[in-house]
Design a protein around this motif. Structure first.
Motif, PDB file in Angstrom:
ATOM      1  N   HIS A  15       0.656  -1.158   0.126  1.00 13.69           N
ATOM      2  CA  HIS A  15      -0.020   0.172  -0.043  1.00 13.69           C
ATOM      3  C   HIS A  15       0.939   1.266  -0.099  1.00 13.69           C
ATOM      4  CE1 HIS A  15      -4.216   1.321   1.025  1.00 13.69           C
ATOM      5  NE2 HIS A  15      -3.717   2.573   0.835  1.00 13.69           N
ATOM      6  N   LEU A  16       1.942   1.050   0.785  1.00 13.31           N
ATOM      7  CA  LEU A  16       2.758   2.448   0.535  1.00 13.31           C
ATOM      8  C   LEU A  16       3.398   2.686  -0.824  1.00 13.31           C
ATOM      9  CD1 LEU A  16       4.812   1.884   4.101  1.00 13.31           C
ATOM     10  CD2 LEU A  16       3.477   3.691   3.466  1.00 13.31           C
ATOM     11  N   THR A  17       3.840   1.641  -1.342  1.00  7.57           N
ATOM     12  CA  THR A  17       4.482   1.694  -2.700  1.00  7.57           C
ATOM     13  C   THR A  17       3.332   2.418  -3.544  1.00  7.57           C
ATOM     14  OG1 THR A  17       5.953  -0.031  -2.221  1.00  7.57           O
ATOM     15  CG2 THR A  17       5.542   0.563  -4.454  1.00  7.57           C
ATOM     16  N   ILE A  18       2.105   1.637  -3.609  1.00  7.83           N
ATOM     17  CA  ILE A  18       1.116   2.254  -4.460  1.00  7.83           C
ATOM     18  C   ILE A  18       0.884   3.461  -4.139  1.00  7.83           C
ATOM     19  CG2 ILE A  18      -1.211   1.918  -5.373  1.00  7.83           C
ATOM     20  CD1 ILE A  18      -0.607  -1.376  -4.868  1.00  7.83           C
ATOM     21  N   GLY A  19       0.639   3.854  -2.947  1.00  8.79           N
ATOM     22  CA  GLY A  19       0.160   5.299  -2.581  1.00  8.79           C
ATOM     23  C   GLY A  19       1.117   6.462  -2.851  1.00  8.79           C
ATOM     24  N   PHE A  20       2.477   5.981  -2.601  1.00  5.51           N
ATOM     25  CA  PHE A  20       3.505   6.990  -2.959  1.00  5.51           C
ATOM     26  C   PHE A  20       3.547   7.297  -4.472  1.00  5.51           C
ATOM     27  CE2 PHE A  20       7.720   8.044  -4.412  1.00  5.51           C
ATOM     28  CZ  PHE A  20       7.877   9.341  -3.734  1.00  5.51           C
ATOM     29  N   SER A  21       3.426   6.180  -5.351  1.00  2.34           N
ATOM     30  CA  SER A  21       3.599   6.164  -6.711  1.00  2.34           C
ATOM     31  C   SER A  21       2.223   7.036  -7.312  1.00  2.34           C
ATOM     32  CB  SER A  21       3.395   4.745  -7.251  1.00  2.34           C
ATOM     33  OG  SER A  21       4.606   3.936  -6.901  1.00  2.34           O
ATOM     34  N   VAL A  22       1.198   6.703  -6.779  1.00  2.00           N
ATOM     35  CA  VAL A  22      -0.110   7.532  -7.370  1.00  2.00           C
ATOM     36  C   VAL A  22       0.261   8.971  -6.907  1.00  2.00           C
ATOM     37  CG1 VAL A  22      -2.666   7.664  -7.084  1.00  2.00           C
ATOM     38  CG2 VAL A  22      -1.431   5.617  -7.334  1.00  2.00           C
ATOM     39  N   ALA A  23       0.249   9.073  -5.507  1.00  2.00           N
ATOM     40  CA  ALA A  23       0.492  10.462  -5.203  1.00  2.00           C
ATOM     41  C   ALA A  23       1.579  11.393  -5.961  1.00  2.00           C
ATOM     42  CB  ALA A  23       0.681  10.527  -3.680  1.00  2.00           C
ATOM     43  N   TYR A  24       2.665  10.602  -6.256  1.00  2.00           N
ATOM     44  CA  TYR A  24       3.596  11.404  -6.869  1.00  2.00           C
ATOM     45  C   TYR A  24       3.332  11.679  -8.171  1.00  2.00           C
ATOM     46  CZ  TYR A  24       8.292  12.281  -9.019  1.00  2.00           C
ATOM     47  OH  TYR A  24       9.238  13.140  -9.610  1.00  2.00           O
ATOM     48  N   VAL A  25       2.484  10.776  -9.026  1.00  2.00           N
ATOM     49  CA  VAL A  25       2.275  10.984 -10.416  1.00  2.00           C
ATOM     50  C   VAL A  25       1.138  12.014 -10.484  1.00  2.00           C
ATOM     51  CG1 VAL A  25       0.634   9.935 -12.239  1.00  2.00           C
ATOM     52  CG2 VAL A  25       2.719   8.649 -11.567  1.00  2.00           C
ATOM     53  N   MET A  26       0.489  12.398  -9.289  1.00  2.00           N
ATOM     54  CA  MET A  26      -0.557  13.239  -9.462  1.00  2.00           C
ATOM     55  C   MET A  26      -0.184  14.600  -8.971  1.00  2.00           C
ATOM     56  SD  MET A  26      -4.070  11.117  -7.812  1.00  2.00           S
ATOM     57  CE  MET A  26      -5.056  12.476  -8.213  1.00  2.00           C
ATOM     58  N   THR A  27       0.848  14.722  -8.196  1.00  2.00           N
ATOM     59  CA  THR A  27       1.475  15.968  -7.504  1.00  2.00           C
ATOM     60  C   THR A  27       2.691  16.397  -8.128  1.00  2.00           C
ATOM     61  OG1 THR A  27       2.434  14.950  -5.589  1.00  2.00           O
ATOM     62  CG2 THR A  27       0.136  15.434  -5.465  1.00  2.00           C
ATOM     63  N   GLY A  28       3.484  15.311  -8.435  1.00  2.00           N
ATOM     64  CA  GLY A  28       5.044  15.735  -8.946  1.00  2.00           C
ATOM     65  C   GLY A  28       5.738  16.062  -7.619  1.00  2.00           C
ATOM     66  N   SER A  29       5.299  16.072  -6.487  1.00  2.00           N
ATOM     67  CA  SER A  29       6.078  16.356  -5.422  1.00  2.00           C
ATOM     68  C   SER A  29       6.302  15.077  -4.624  1.00  2.00           C
ATOM     69  CB  SER A  29       5.290  17.293  -4.528  1.00  2.00           C
ATOM     70  OG  SER A  29       5.654  17.732  -3.435  1.00  2.00           O
ATOM     71  N   VAL A  30       7.708  15.001  -4.289  1.00  2.00           N
ATOM     72  CA  VAL A  30       8.223  13.703  -3.578  1.00  2.00           C
ATOM     73  C   VAL A  30       7.868  14.052  -2.060  1.00  2.00           C
ATOM     74  CG1 VAL A  30      10.206  12.911  -2.578  1.00  2.00           C
ATOM     75  CG2 VAL A  30      10.037  13.271  -4.993  1.00  2.00           C
ATOM     76  N   ALA A  31       7.963  15.303  -1.612  1.00  2.00           N
ATOM     77  CA  ALA A  31       7.421  15.461  -0.233  1.00  2.00           C
ATOM     78  C   ALA A  31       5.949  15.326  -0.073  1.00  2.00           C
ATOM     79  CB  ALA A  31       7.795  16.829  -0.139  1.00  2.00           C
ATOM     80  N   LEU A  32       5.358  16.012  -0.873  1.00  2.00           N
ATOM     81  CA  LEU A  32       3.791  15.517  -0.664  1.00  2.00           C
ATOM     82  C   LEU A  32       3.344  14.355  -0.862  1.00  2.00           C
ATOM     83  CD1 LEU A  32       1.112  16.977  -0.157  1.00  2.00           C
ATOM     84  CD2 LEU A  32       0.884  17.663  -2.455  1.00  2.00           C
ATOM     85  N   ALA A  33       3.877  13.653  -1.956  1.00  2.00           N
ATOM     86  CA  ALA A  33       3.573  12.005  -2.160  1.00  2.00           C
ATOM     87  C   ALA A  33       4.017  11.363  -1.017  1.00  2.00           C
ATOM     88  CB  ALA A  33       4.222  11.373  -3.239  1.00  2.00           C
ATOM     89  N   GLY A  34       5.220  11.482  -0.449  1.00  2.00           N
ATOM     90  CA  GLY A  34       5.714  10.939   0.747  1.00  2.00           C
ATOM     91  C   GLY A  34       4.864  10.880   1.928  1.00  2.00           C
ATOM     92  N   GLY A  35       4.241  12.126   2.274  1.00  2.00           N
ATOM     93  CA  GLY A  35       3.310  12.487   3.199  1.00  2.00           C
ATOM     94  C   GLY A  35       1.885  11.855   3.084  1.00  2.00           C
TER      95      GLY A  35
END
Length: 67
Positions: A15-35
């Protein structure tokens, strides 16, 4: 280590891997995707653990009724 805990930890990793990947694709931000990837899956993992426990109780109750 109990099976429920192992399942919870592997589910959390996935879930962490998928959540980070989707959030990063949507936001382009590593920090936001990580949070997002940390908060949301961790809450879901805790819910999943207790969900599994509840289903075990349901199964045990059905076995008692059938006996």
């Amino acid at each position: 280590m109990p099976t429920d805990l192992i399942k919870t930890l592997t589910y959390l990793s996935l879930h962490l891997t998928i959540g980070f990947s989707v959030a990063y694709v949507m936001t382009g931000s590593v920090a936001l995707a990580g949070g997002i990837a940390i908060v949301e899956p961790c809450i879901n993992a805790v819910a999943f653990f207790f969900h599994e426990k509840a289903w075990k109780r349901v199964g045990a109750g059905r076995k008692l009724l059938a006996a």
